[in-house]
Motif scaffolding. Structure first.
Motif, PDB file in Angstrom:
ATOM      1  N   GLN A 115       0.448  -1.233   0.285  1.00 40.77           N
ATOM      2  CA  GLN A 115       0.285   0.036  -0.132  1.00 40.77           C
ATOM      3  C   GLN A 115       0.800   1.497   0.239  1.00 40.77           C
ATOM      4  O   GLN A 115       1.285   1.271   0.870  1.00 40.77           O
ATOM      5  CB  GLN A 115      -0.977   0.325   1.380  1.00 40.77           C
ATOM      6  N   ILE A 116       1.053   1.516  -0.974  1.00 42.17           N
ATOM      7  CA  ILE A 116       1.279   3.939  -1.105  1.00 42.17           C
ATOM      8  C   ILE A 116       0.107   5.234  -1.716  1.00 42.17           C
ATOM      9  O   ILE A 116      -0.484   4.259  -1.574  1.00 42.17           O
ATOM     10  CB  ILE A 116       2.295   3.418  -2.452  1.00 42.17           C
ATOM     11  N   TYR A 117       0.489   5.737   0.331  1.00 42.24           N
ATOM     12  CA  TYR A 117      -0.968   6.344   0.072  1.00 42.24           C
ATOM     13  C   TYR A 117      -0.008   7.116   0.585  1.00 42.24           C
ATOM     14  O   TYR A 117       0.806   7.791   1.040  1.00 42.24           O
ATOM     15  CB  TYR A 117      -1.311   5.989   1.384  1.00 42.24           C
ATOM     16  N   ASP A 118      -0.662   8.790   1.290  1.00 36.81           N
ATOM     17  CA  ASP A 118      -0.534  10.467   1.703  1.00 36.81           C
ATOM     18  C   ASP A 118       0.321  11.011   0.836  1.00 36.81           C
ATOM     19  O   ASP A 118      -0.555  10.483  -1.183  1.00 36.81           O
ATOM     20  CB  ASP A 118       0.923   9.565   2.882  1.00 36.81           C
ATOM     21  N   THR A 119       1.658  11.297   0.505  1.00 33.85           N
ATOM     22  CA  THR A 119       2.085  11.936  -0.382  1.00 33.85           C
ATOM     23  C   THR A 119       3.468  10.710  -0.851  1.00 33.85           C
ATOM     24  O   THR A 119       4.259  12.322  -1.384  1.00 33.85           O
ATOM     25  CB  THR A 119       2.310  13.516   0.469  1.00 33.85           C
ATOM     26  N   ALA A 120       3.439  10.515  -0.792  1.00 30.93           N
ATOM     27  CA  ALA A 120       4.152   9.365  -1.191  1.00 30.93           C
ATOM     28  C   ALA A 120       4.644   8.981  -2.339  1.00 30.93           C
ATOM     29  O   ALA A 120       4.500   8.604  -3.116  1.00 30.93           O
ATOM     30  CB  ALA A 120       4.432   7.844  -0.299  1.00 30.93           C
ATOM     31  N   HIS A 121       6.220   8.674  -2.970  1.00 27.66           N
ATOM     32  CA  HIS A 121       6.110   8.863  -4.589  1.00 27.66           C
ATOM     33  C   HIS A 121       7.234   7.206  -4.546  1.00 27.66           C
ATOM     34  O   HIS A 121       8.147   7.242  -3.630  1.00 27.66           O
ATOM     35  CB  HIS A 121       6.823  10.186  -4.815  1.00 27.66           C
ATOM     36  N   VAL A 122       7.025   6.782  -5.476  1.00 25.82           N
ATOM     37  CA  VAL A 122       7.545   5.750  -5.906  1.00 25.82           C
ATOM     38  C   VAL A 122       8.488   5.959  -7.148  1.00 25.82           C
ATOM     39  O   VAL A 122       7.519   5.760  -8.636  1.00 25.82           O
ATOM     40  CB  VAL A 122       7.189   4.723  -6.039  1.00 25.82           C
ATOM     41  N   SER A 123       9.211   5.992  -7.546  1.00 27.20           N
ATOM     42  CA  SER A 123      10.299   6.211  -9.609  1.00 27.20           C
ATOM     43  C   SER A 123      11.441   5.458  -9.290  1.00 27.20           C
ATOM     44  O   SER A 123      11.720   4.925  -8.526  1.00 27.20           O
ATOM     45  CB  SER A 123      10.241   7.585  -9.537  1.00 27.20           C
ATOM     46  N   GLY A 124      11.552   5.636 -10.384  1.00 28.46           N
ATOM     47  CA  GLY A 124      12.687   4.799 -10.653  1.00 28.46           C
ATOM     48  C   GLY A 124      12.924   3.360 -11.449  1.00 28.46           C
ATOM     49  O   GLY A 124      11.871   3.288 -11.848  1.00 28.46           O
ATOM     50  N   THR A 125      13.304   2.834 -10.946  1.00 22.46           N
ATOM     51  CA  THR A 125      13.390   1.359 -10.763  1.00 22.46           C
ATOM     52  C   THR A 125      13.036   0.732  -9.654  1.00 22.46           C
ATOM     53  O   THR A 125      13.050  -0.538  -9.627  1.00 22.46           O
ATOM     54  CB  THR A 125      14.114   0.587 -12.242  1.00 22.46           C
ATOM     55  N   ALA A 126      12.292   1.496  -9.230  1.00 18.29           N
ATOM     56  CA  ALA A 126      12.269   0.629  -7.404  1.00 18.29           C
ATOM     57  C   ALA A 126      11.403   0.286  -7.679  1.00 18.29           C
ATOM     58  O   ALA A 126      10.008  -0.041  -8.098  1.00 18.29           O
ATOM     59  CB  ALA A 126      11.676   2.386  -6.686  1.00 18.29           C
ATOM     60  N   GLN A 127      10.925  -1.223  -6.588  1.00 15.61           N
ATOM     61  CA  GLN A 127       9.835  -2.029  -6.266  1.00 15.61           C
ATOM     62  C   GLN A 127       9.143  -1.851  -5.319  1.00 15.61           C
ATOM     63  O   GLN A 127      10.316  -2.255  -4.346  1.00 15.61           O
ATOM     64  CB  GLN A 127      10.465  -3.827  -7.040  1.00 15.61           C
ATOM     65  N   ILE A 128       7.887  -2.511  -4.538  1.00 15.74           N
ATOM     66  CA  ILE A 128       7.356  -2.240  -3.481  1.00 15.74           C
ATOM     67  C   ILE A 128       6.804  -3.562  -3.522  1.00 15.74           C
ATOM     68  O   ILE A 128       5.894  -4.111  -4.311  1.00 15.74           O
ATOM     69  CB  ILE A 128       6.624  -0.985  -3.234  1.00 15.74           C
ATOM     70  N   PHE A 129       7.028  -4.617  -2.869  1.00 23.00           N
ATOM     71  CA  PHE A 129       6.004  -6.352  -2.726  1.00 23.00           C
ATOM     72  C   PHE A 129       6.249  -6.698  -1.453  1.00 23.00           C
ATOM     73  O   PHE A 129       6.277  -5.499  -0.409  1.00 23.00           O
ATOM     74  CB  PHE A 129       6.378  -6.949  -3.757  1.00 23.00           C
ATOM     75  N   GLY A 130       5.659  -7.411  -1.245  1.00 20.65           N
ATOM     76  CA  GLY A 130       5.656  -8.116  -0.538  1.00 20.65           C
ATOM     77  C   GLY A 130       3.519  -7.375   0.720  1.00 20.65           C
ATOM     78  O   GLY A 130       2.852  -6.967  -0.021  1.00 20.65           O
ATOM     79  N   ASP A 131       4.143  -7.327   1.526  1.00 17.21           N
ATOM     80  CA  ASP A 131       2.982  -5.921   2.618  1.00 17.21           C
ATOM     81  C   ASP A 131       2.963  -4.996   3.228  1.00 17.21           C
ATOM     82  O   ASP A 131       3.110  -4.064   3.850  1.00 17.21           O
ATOM     83  CB  ASP A 131       2.393  -6.920   3.587  1.00 17.21           C
ATOM     84  N   SER A 132       4.061  -4.191   2.351  1.00 22.25           N
ATOM     85  CA  SER A 132       4.737  -3.623   2.605  1.00 22.25           C
ATOM     86  C   SER A 132       4.111  -2.141   2.213  1.00 22.25           C
ATOM     87  O   SER A 132       3.177  -2.272   1.954  1.00 22.25           O
ATOM     88  CB  SER A 132       5.595  -2.971   1.950  1.00 22.25           C
ATOM     89  N   ARG A 133       4.324  -0.949   2.435  1.00 27.64           N
ATOM     90  CA  ARG A 133       3.210   0.034   3.184  1.00 27.64           C
ATOM     91  C   ARG A 133       4.791   1.392   2.998  1.00 27.64           C
ATOM     92  O   ARG A 133       5.153   1.820   3.640  1.00 27.64           O
ATOM     93  CB  ARG A 133       2.606   0.308   4.595  1.00 27.64           C
ATOM     94  N   VAL A 134       3.987   1.857   2.146  1.00 22.11           N
ATOM     95  CA  VAL A 134       5.146   3.331   2.177  1.00 22.11           C
ATOM     96  C   VAL A 134       4.275   4.529   1.780  1.00 22.11           C
ATOM     97  O   VAL A 134       3.130   4.626   1.470  1.00 22.11           O
ATOM     98  CB  VAL A 134       5.791   3.025   0.490  1.00 22.11           C
TER      99      VAL A 134
END
Length: 241
Positions: free
Chosen positions: A176-195
């Motif tokens: 889950q990605i929320y608020d004003t978080a940014h994910v860019s480049g070739t980054a990967q978020i997986f599993g049950d992570s929170r940003v």
């Protein structure tokens, strides 16, 4: 007209030697021009699909199979909506966007460019997906979230608030990605992570497991954040944690 399936041919119906109706027939379905609310000739709609009379369909857009378009939706450009997809509300879809599978687009969402929404994905509220971005699987994108560039959102992920996923970033699993978080480049978020918060993940970073990244934390470079790692405040991580 570029139909995605089968060979096509034009068939005209005549009355008193004048053409009164034209339909396109593919190898597996027949399509008729939609009549827009302003009376103009709209795009092609399969007889098996359902498009409300309140919907605007541009002349180059197509709605096929069992797709449903309702409300005050406006469809422009070379948009393709097919399979069992549903589009409703005050949505705007344009460019060369494709909506398929059992995807649902509603609220005031905008899909444009060459974006693709498919599977059981949902895009709603004021969310936008554009450029070459893809949302599929059971991905949910809502509130004021933005997905663009060549980003991918899949799995059972949720992106909301004013979060932005862009470049070639990928979000999967149940992240889950929320608020004003940014994910860019070739980054990967997986599993049950929170940003969340104002956190930024970029470069070649990987976040997985049950990690929580918040505050003004930055994770970048080739960093790997895993397990139950917690980062907050103004933490800066560019190698493994």
């Amino acid at each position: 007209m570029n139909f995605p399936k089968g060979r096509t041919m034009m068939v005209s119906a005549y009355e008193n030697n004048e053409v009164v109706e034209k339909v396109w027939r593919t190898s597996d379905q027949t399509c008729r021009r939609h009549v827009n609310p302003d009376g103009s000739a709209g795009g092609w709609v399969a007889l098996t699909a359902n498009v409300a009379p309140t919907v605007y369909i541009g002349p180059d857009a197509i709605v096929l199979d069992y797709a449903q378009v309702s409300g005050n939706a406006q469809i422009y450009g070379k948009t393709q909506i097919h399979d069992h997809a549903q589009v409703s509300g005050d949505t705007r879809i344009y460019g060369g966007a494709k909506i398929s599978g059992s995807a649902q687009i509603y609220g005031r969402a905008q899909i444009f460019g060459r974006a693709q929404i498919y599977g059981s994905a949902r895009v709603f509220d004021d969310a936008q997906v554009y450029d070459d971005a893809r949302v599929y699987g059971h991905g949910f994108v809502y509130d004021h979230a933005r997905i663009f560039g060549s980003a991918k959102v899949l799995g059972r992920t949720e992106i909301w608030g004013s979060a932005q996923i862009y470049d070639s970033a990928q979000i999967s699993g149940t992240a889950q990605i929320y608020d004003t978080a940014h994910v860019s480049g070739t980054a990967q978020i997986f599993g049950d992570s929170r940003v969340f918060g104002h956190a930024e993940i970029f470069g070649h970073a990987r976040i997985y497991g049950d990690a929580r990244i918040s505050g003004h934390a930055n994770v970048y470079g080739s960093a790997r954040i895993l397990g139950k790692t917690r980062l907050s405040g103004r933490a800066q991580v560019y190698s493994n944690a």
